[in-house]
Design a protein around this motif. Structure first.
Motif, PDB file in Angstrom:
ATOM      1  N   ALA A 149       0.785  -1.168   0.018  1.00  0.00           N
ATOM      2  CA  ALA A 149      -0.133  -0.163  -0.087  1.00  0.00           C
ATOM      3  C   ALA A 149       0.859   1.153  -0.085  1.00  0.00           C
ATOM      4  CB  ALA A 149      -0.893  -0.155   1.116  1.00  0.00           C
ATOM      5  N   LEU A 150       1.913   1.216   0.656  1.00  0.00           N
ATOM      6  CA  LEU A 150       2.850   2.500   1.021  1.00  0.00           C
ATOM      7  C   LEU A 150       4.122   2.490   0.313  1.00  0.00           C
ATOM      8  CD1 LEU A 150       1.449   3.326   4.623  1.00  0.00           C
ATOM      9  CD2 LEU A 150       0.682   4.176   2.252  1.00  0.00           C
ATOM     10  N   GLN A 151       4.452   1.213   0.162  1.00  0.00           N
ATOM     11  CA  GLN A 151       5.806   1.100  -0.324  1.00  0.00           C
ATOM     12  C   GLN A 151       6.899   1.520   0.739  1.00  0.00           C
ATOM     13  OE1 GLN A 151       6.514   2.767  -4.134  1.00  0.00           O
ATOM     14  NE2 GLN A 151       5.086   1.304  -5.346  1.00  0.00           N
ATOM     15  N   VAL A 331      12.725  16.141 -11.462  1.00  0.00           N
ATOM     16  CA  VAL A 331      12.104  15.213 -12.190  1.00  0.00           C
ATOM     17  C   VAL A 331      12.984  13.843 -12.220  1.00  0.00           C
ATOM     18  CG1 VAL A 331      11.866  14.521 -14.750  1.00  0.00           C
ATOM     19  CG2 VAL A 331      11.293  16.855 -13.796  1.00  0.00           C
ATOM     20  N   ASN A 332      14.351  13.776 -11.891  1.00  0.00           N
ATOM     21  CA  ASN A 332      14.990  12.765 -11.842  1.00  0.00           C
ATOM     22  C   ASN A 332      15.210  11.956 -10.428  1.00  0.00           C
ATOM     23  OD1 ASN A 332      15.968  13.264 -14.406  1.00  0.00           O
ATOM     24  ND2 ASN A 332      17.401  14.674 -13.964  1.00  0.00           N
ATOM     25  N   GLN A 333      14.520  12.643  -9.489  1.00  0.00           N
ATOM     26  CA  GLN A 333      14.500  11.801  -8.250  1.00  0.00           C
ATOM     27  C   GLN A 333      13.501  10.584  -8.084  1.00  0.00           C
ATOM     28  OE1 GLN A 333      16.256  12.483  -5.519  1.00  0.00           O
ATOM     29  NE2 GLN A 333      17.125  14.267  -6.774  1.00  0.00           N
ATOM     30  N   PRO A 334      13.805   9.447  -7.762  1.00  0.00           N
ATOM     31  CA  PRO A 334      12.798   8.335  -7.531  1.00  0.00           C
ATOM     32  C   PRO A 334      11.802   8.663  -6.702  1.00  0.00           C
ATOM     33  CG  PRO A 334      14.988   7.787  -6.508  1.00  0.00           C
ATOM     34  CD  PRO A 334      15.130   9.342  -7.078  1.00  0.00           C
ATOM     35  N   VAL A 335      10.638   8.248  -6.931  1.00  0.00           N
ATOM     36  CA  VAL A 335       9.339   8.111  -5.922  1.00  0.00           C
ATOM     37  C   VAL A 335       8.804   6.687  -5.802  1.00  0.00           C
ATOM     38  CG1 VAL A 335       8.855  10.514  -6.468  1.00  0.00           C
ATOM     39  CG2 VAL A 335       7.900   8.677  -7.762  1.00  0.00           C
ATOM     40  N   SER A 336       9.332   5.857  -6.454  1.00  0.00           N
ATOM     41  CA  SER A 336       8.701   4.383  -6.153  1.00  0.00           C
ATOM     42  C   SER A 336       9.549   3.548  -6.482  1.00  0.00           C
ATOM     43  CB  SER A 336       7.628   4.167  -7.501  1.00  0.00           C
ATOM     44  OG  SER A 336       8.203   4.216  -8.740  1.00  0.00           O
ATOM     45  N   VAL A 337       9.581   2.271  -5.794  1.00  0.00           N
ATOM     46  CA  VAL A 337      10.383   1.234  -5.625  1.00  0.00           C
ATOM     47  C   VAL A 337       9.735   0.056  -5.980  1.00  0.00           C
ATOM     48  CG1 VAL A 337      12.215   2.490  -4.250  1.00  0.00           C
ATOM     49  CG2 VAL A 337      10.434   0.922  -3.337  1.00  0.00           C
TER      50      VAL A 337
END
Length: 373
Positions: A149-151, A331-337
């Motif tokens: 749900a939240l990673q 823009v290049n920062q990761p937000v999901s794994v």
């Protein structure tokens, strides 16, 4: 010479002539007798006082002896009562056989109580272990839910670590397979880097506050030729009606026959607020996507924000330029794994729990099957 040797005449003279009695010694003798009488009276009074004092002492001693005799009598009565009570109790005491039976009964009761305490401790210990194992299963379920749900990698790692600690406390060789799967899950979780979603959310919020203060719009069209299609001439007055009309319409229409770059639309007077609102909404959408791990929505929202910024604000302005560069960096920062799957660890733990309860349930099933119909 003796009286017999004296002459008779001289002897008669001596016998017949009386000696005179002096008067002064008689008075002294009376005073002596009075003094003696006084001394004798004083001595009598002293003897009487001493006798009274001795009598009182004797009476006091007699009273003390009477009190002591009364105390001794009371103690004697108490001793007699105690002797009677003791005799009564001795008469009611059980015999040797009855005492032996009672001793055996007490020993039996103590043994039963000890066995009951051991059984109770065993049952409570088993219940505590079952509760702890159920807690470990719940921790694994919760870790899987937070991943899906939240990673949330950090919280999931802590929950899986807690489940492994519970299995370690059991000290049961049968939990080896479950602990092995938990170790693999922990290694997979620790190899994944947790994105700083909170940091991205705060940075985008700061950029939203900065976008509200932007005022440098794209430059308006300026007619430097002095005429348009021969309609005006340099000699005409600048305050003519046609010039004023053209000055107003030039804010909406541009005619440039030698334009070598992209010409953007001119903003209306009230459009500054609308552009700020559009830019703020795009950044707010990017914040939501960062918190929820929606990488696609995050990228689209930042692209929309950059498009609004580049299309409507002056890029030569340092504030607009810095804001655009910051958006490009985010823009290049990761937000999901890609989160690991904890299904194998959960199934392994559930299998261990089933094996643990199976021996306790099997005799009950056998007894039920062997019971007479």
């Amino acid at each position: 010479m003796s009286e017999t040797d004296l002459p008779k005449e001289h002897l008669d003279t001596v016998l017949e002539t009386p000696e005179p009695i002096p008067s002064k010694p008689a008075k002294s003798r009376g005073n002596g007798l009075a003094l003696l009488a006084l001394l004798l009276g004083a001595a009598g009074v002293a003897v009487g006082g001493w006798g009274v004092w001795q009598l009182r002492n004797l009476q006091s001693g007699h009273q003390q002896q009477v009190g002591q005799l009364q105390d001794i009598d009371a103690q004697t009565q108490v001793l007699k009562q105690n002797q009677q009570l003791l005799a009564t109790r001795l008469g009611t005491l059980p015999g040797a056989d009855e005492l032996e039976d009672r001793r055996r009964l007490v020993a039996q009761l103590q043994g039963d109580q000890q066995r009951l305490s051991e059984r109770l401790e065993t049952v409570l210990g088993a219940s505590r272990q079952d509760w702890r194992l159920a807690e470990a299963e719940h921790l694994l379920r919760l870790a899987s839910l937070r991943l899906s749900a939240l990673q949330d990698i950090n919280s999931a790692s802590a929950l899986v670590q807690g489940a492994d600690e519970i299995l370690r406390e059991q000290d049961d060789p049968g939990a080896f397979a479950a602990r092995e799967q938990l170790a693999k899950s922990l290694a997979a979780l620790r190899s994944v880097e947790q994105p700083d979603r909170t940091g991205l959310f705060l940075q985008l919020g700061a950029l939203r506050d900065q976008a509200i203060t932007l005022t440098a719009l794209a430059p308006e069209y300026e007619d430097k030729g002095g005429s348009l299609l021969g309609l005006t001439s340099p000699g005409d007055a600048s305050d003519s009606h046609w010039a004023q009309w053209w000055d107003q319409i030039s804010h909406y229409i541009r005619i440039d026959f030698s334009a070598d770059k992209d010409i953007r639309p001119i903003l209306a007077g009230q459009s500054l607020t609308q552009v700020r609102l559009a830019l703020s909404l795009a950044l707010e959408q990017a914040q939501w996507a960062a918190l929820n791990g929606e990488a696609k929505v995050y990228s689209q929202a930042l692209a929309e924000a950059r498009n609004v910024l580049q299309s409507n604000f002056n890029q030569d302005n340092p504030q607009s330029k810095a804001l655009d560069e910051r958006l490009q960096a985010l823009v290049n920062q990761p937000v999901s794994v890609v989160t690991p799957d904890l299904a194998l660890s959960l199934s392994s733990l559930q299998a261990y729990l089933e094996r643990r309860h199976a021996p306790a349930e099997k005799p009950a099933v056998q007894a039920k099957q062997e019971a007479p119909q």
